[in-house]
Scaffold this active site. Structure first.
Site, PDB file in Angstrom:
ATOM      1  N   THR A 197       0.849  -1.235  -0.065  1.00 51.70           N
ATOM      2  CA  THR A 197      -0.039  -0.076  -0.005  1.00 51.70           C
ATOM      3  C   THR A 197       0.852   1.248  -0.170  1.00 51.70           C
ATOM      4  O   THR A 197       2.022   1.279   0.370  1.00 51.70           O
ATOM      5  CB  THR A 197      -0.858  -0.005   1.248  1.00 51.70           C
ATOM      6  OG1 THR A 197      -1.643  -1.227   1.211  1.00 51.70           O
ATOM      7  CG2 THR A 197      -1.489   1.082   1.638  1.00 51.70           C
ATOM      8  N   ARG A 225     -14.093  -7.641  -0.509  1.00 54.21           N
ATOM      9  CA  ARG A 225     -13.279  -7.408   0.622  1.00 54.21           C
ATOM     10  C   ARG A 225     -12.776  -5.890   0.639  1.00 54.21           C
ATOM     11  O   ARG A 225     -12.249  -5.551  -0.112  1.00 54.21           O
ATOM     12  CB  ARG A 225     -12.138  -8.375   0.682  1.00 54.21           C
ATOM     13  CG  ARG A 225     -11.289  -8.170   2.009  1.00 54.21           C
ATOM     14  CD  ARG A 225     -10.205  -7.455   1.825  1.00 54.21           C
ATOM     15  NE  ARG A 225      -9.335  -7.440   3.023  1.00 54.21           N
ATOM     16  CZ  ARG A 225      -8.251  -6.484   2.865  1.00 54.21           C
ATOM     17  NH1 ARG A 225      -7.805  -5.738   1.938  1.00 54.21           N
ATOM     18  NH2 ARG A 225      -7.583  -6.648   4.182  1.00 54.21           N
ATOM     19  N   GLY A 227     -10.584  -3.475   3.073  1.00 56.52           N
ATOM     20  CA  GLY A 227      -9.375  -3.325   3.805  1.00 56.52           C
ATOM     21  C   GLY A 227      -9.636  -2.215   4.924  1.00 56.52           C
ATOM     22  O   GLY A 227     -10.652  -1.316   4.954  1.00 56.52           O
ATOM     23  N   ASP A 228      -8.577  -1.824   5.515  1.00 55.87           N
ATOM     24  CA  ASP A 228      -8.431  -0.622   6.487  1.00 55.87           C
ATOM     25  C   ASP A 228      -8.140   0.576   5.697  1.00 55.87           C
ATOM     26  O   ASP A 228      -8.373   1.872   6.107  1.00 55.87           O
ATOM     27  CB  ASP A 228      -7.347  -1.036   7.629  1.00 55.87           C
ATOM     28  CG  ASP A 228      -6.136  -0.891   6.727  1.00 55.87           C
ATOM     29  OD1 ASP A 228      -5.845  -1.892   5.771  1.00 55.87           O
ATOM     30  OD2 ASP A 228      -5.073  -0.253   7.231  1.00 55.87           O
ATOM     31  N   THR A 248      -0.297   0.822   6.949  1.00 46.42           N
ATOM     32  CA  THR A 248      -0.152  -0.342   5.923  1.00 46.42           C
ATOM     33  C   THR A 248       0.132  -1.697   6.769  1.00 46.42           C
ATOM     34  O   THR A 248       0.657  -1.525   7.867  1.00 46.42           O
ATOM     35  CB  THR A 248       1.134  -0.079   4.878  1.00 46.42           C
ATOM     36  OG1 THR A 248       1.201  -1.186   4.289  1.00 46.42           O
ATOM     37  CG2 THR A 248       2.356   0.057   5.828  1.00 46.42           C
ATOM     38  N   GLY A 249      -0.596  -2.634   6.069  1.00 43.45           N
ATOM     39  CA  GLY A 249      -0.326  -3.980   6.735  1.00 43.45           C
ATOM     40  C   GLY A 249      -1.620  -4.640   6.757  1.00 43.45           C
ATOM     41  O   GLY A 249      -2.252  -4.438   5.785  1.00 43.45           O
ATOM     42  N   GLY A 251      -5.028  -5.647   7.220  1.00 46.28           N
ATOM     43  CA  GLY A 251      -6.141  -4.587   7.097  1.00 46.28           C
ATOM     44  C   GLY A 251      -7.240  -5.144   8.198  1.00 46.28           C
ATOM     45  O   GLY A 251      -7.681  -4.307   8.896  1.00 46.28           O
TER      46      GLY A 251
HETATM   47  N1  ASP Z   1      -3.748  -2.679   4.258  1.00 40.12           N
HETATM   48  C1  ASP Z   1      -3.940  -3.069   3.179  1.00 40.12           C
HETATM   49  C2  ASP Z   1      -5.086  -3.796   3.246  1.00 40.12           C
HETATM   50  O1  ASP Z   1      -5.327  -4.649   4.273  1.00 40.12           O
HETATM   51  C3  ASP Z   1      -2.656  -3.832   2.590  1.00 40.12           C
HETATM   52  C4  ASP Z   1      -1.436  -3.210   2.779  1.00 40.12           C
HETATM   53  O2  ASP Z   1      -1.284  -2.353   3.626  1.00 40.12           O
HETATM   54  O3  ASP Z   1      -0.693  -3.484   2.229  1.00 40.12           O
HETATM   55  O4  ASP Z   1      -5.898  -3.891   2.421  1.00 40.12           O
END
Ligand code: ASP
Length: 333
Positions: A197, A225, A227-228, A248-249, A251
Site C-alpha cells: 500500500t 473485501r 481493507g483498512d 499499511t499492513g 487490514g
Molecule cells: N492494509 C492493506 C489492506 O489490508 C494492505 C497493505 O497495507 O498492504 O488492504
C-alpha cells in the site's frame, strides 16, 4: 561604602537578568529551528522486505520512486501549498508506478480482478473522503478527494464510486491498464509478501495536517473485501489537534484496532507523545495479536515517526529544515 555595595548588587542583578534574557532567546530560536515549517512523510507498504530478496536494480528503482514521490509533495509545501495537495501529489506519483500495490500496480483479487481502496483526510476540519472496491479509476486517491470535496458523503464504494469519478472528470482506465506481470505472478503463487500500500502525511506552512492512503488491498482477497485503507480511523486519520496517520499492513487487524485513530486519541486524551503512542499501538498492541504492519505519522510540531513491526517498510521523509531520507529495511527509525 554602602552606596558602592548597593550599586554592585544592582549591577550584578542586571548582568544576571541580561544573561537570562539572552539564554531564553537562544533556546527559543533553537526550538523554532527544530520545528520545521513544513514536513512530509511517505510509505510504500510494509512487509517481508529483506535486502537479500531485492536485487540492487530493484532497490534502486524503489529508492528513485520514493524520492520522486517525496519531491512531488515537498515541492507543493515549499511553494506554500496545502498539506492536502502535498499528500495527493506524493500518492498519485506512487499510484502511477507499477512498483507499489496501488493504482497501476494494484494486486489481484481471488477472481483475478483489481479492486482498489483509498482515503484522504483534512486535519484542519476533520473532513474526509474515501472510495472502496473501485476498478476503473486511474488514481483512487483523487476520487477519495473528490468525494470529500464535491459530494455530501464520506465514502463511495464499487460501481457507484467508479461512475462518480467518471462523471467528475477523473481519468478512467480499463482493466488492461492495471495488469502487471509481477502482481499476476504473485497472485498465482499467493506470494507471502502481500502488502505494498502507499500513503502520505504532511504538515504545511499554514499549520495544517493531512493524511492519505491508497491500495489494491491484499493479494488473492475475496471479491468485495474492503481493507483498512479506505476506513477513516483505521488506515487513515488526520486532526490538527493530534496528528496525521497513514497505515499499511494486515487490514483486518487495523480495522479491529482502529489503528490510526487509536494513535491520535492516545495523544489527544492522555497527552503522550506521537512516538510513545505509535510504539504502543504498533509494537505492543498489534504485535501481541501477531498483526503485521506499520504506520507513518506526523504531528503539528513536525515530529514524525515511521513505526513498523515487519522486516521492512518502504518509507521516506523530508522537511523544511533540510532533513530528508529514503529507507527500505528495518535498520533505522
Ligand atoms: N492494509 C492493506 C489492506 O489490508 C494492505 C497493505 O497495507 O498492504 O488492504
Amino acid at each position: 561604602m554602602k552606596k558602592l555595595l548597593k550599586t554592585t548588587i544592582l549591577l550584578g542583578i542586571l548582568v544576571i537578568a541580561i544573561g537570562l534574557i539572552f539564554l531564553t532567546s537562544c533556546t527559543n530560536k533553537d526550538i523554532k529551528n527544530n520545528n520545521p515549517q513544513w514536513a512530509i512523510v511517505i510509505h510504500g507498504g510494509a512487509g517481508t522486505i529483506l535486502k537479500k530478496n531485492l536485487t540492487s536494480e530493484t532497490e534502486k528503482l524503489y529508492n528513485q520512486k520514493l524520492n520522486e514521490a517525496l519531491e512531488a509533495g515537498a515541492t507543493v509545501l515549499e511553494n506554500g501549498g496545502t498539506s492536502l495537495d502535498a499528500v495527493t501529489a506524493a500518492i498519485t506519483t506512487m499510484e502511477d508506478s507499477p512498483l507499489f500495490n496501488a493504482g497501476k500496480g494494484a494486486v489481484f483479487t481471488a477472481e483475478g480482478k483489481n479492486e482498489m481502496d483509498a482515503s484522504i483526510m483534512d486535519g484542519s476540519n476533520i473532513n474526509a473522503g474515501a472510495v472502496a472496491g473501485v476498478q476503473t479509476i486511474k488514481n483512487p486517491i483523487l476520487a477519495a478527494r473528490e468525494v470529500m470535496e464535491n459530494s455530501k458523503h464520506v465514502m463511495l464504494q464499487g460501481e457507484g464510486a467508479d461512475i462518480f469519478a467518471k462523471e467528475h472528470g477523473l481519468e478512467i482506465e480499463d482493466s488492461s491498464y492495471f495488469f502487471t506481470q509481477r502482481r499476476w505472478e504473485s497472485f498465482k503463487k499467493v506470494n507471502k509478501n502481500k502488502f505494498g500500500t502507499v500513503g502520505a502525511v504532511a504538515l504545511d506552512i499554514h499549520g495544517n495536517l493531512a493524511a492519505g492512503t491508497s491500495t489494491g488491498g491484499m493479494t488473492n482477497k475475496m471479491k468485495g473485501r474492503v481493507g483498512d485503507s479506505p476506513i477513516i480511523g483505521a488506515g487513515t486519520y488526520a486532526d490538527n489537534e493530534s496528528c496525521a496517520v497513514s497505515a499499511t499492513g494486515h487490514g483486518e487487524y487495523f480495522i479491529r484496532n482502529v489503528v490510526a485513530y487509536d494513535i491520535a486519541a492516545l495523544m489527544k486524551y492522555s497527552g503522550v507523545s506521537l512516538k510513545e503512542a505509535s510504539n504502543y499501538v504498533i509494537m505492543k498492541k498489534l504485535k501481541d495479536q501477531n498483526a503485521e504492519g506499520g504506520i507513518i505519522a506526523l504531528d503539528k510540531a513536525g515530529n514524525f515517526v515511521m513505526t513498523f513491526n515487519t522486516k521492512g517498510m518502504y518509507r521516506g521523509y523530508k522537511n523544511s529544515n533540510g532533513l530528508g531520507e529514503v529507507l527500505i529495511y528495518g535498520d533505522r527509525k
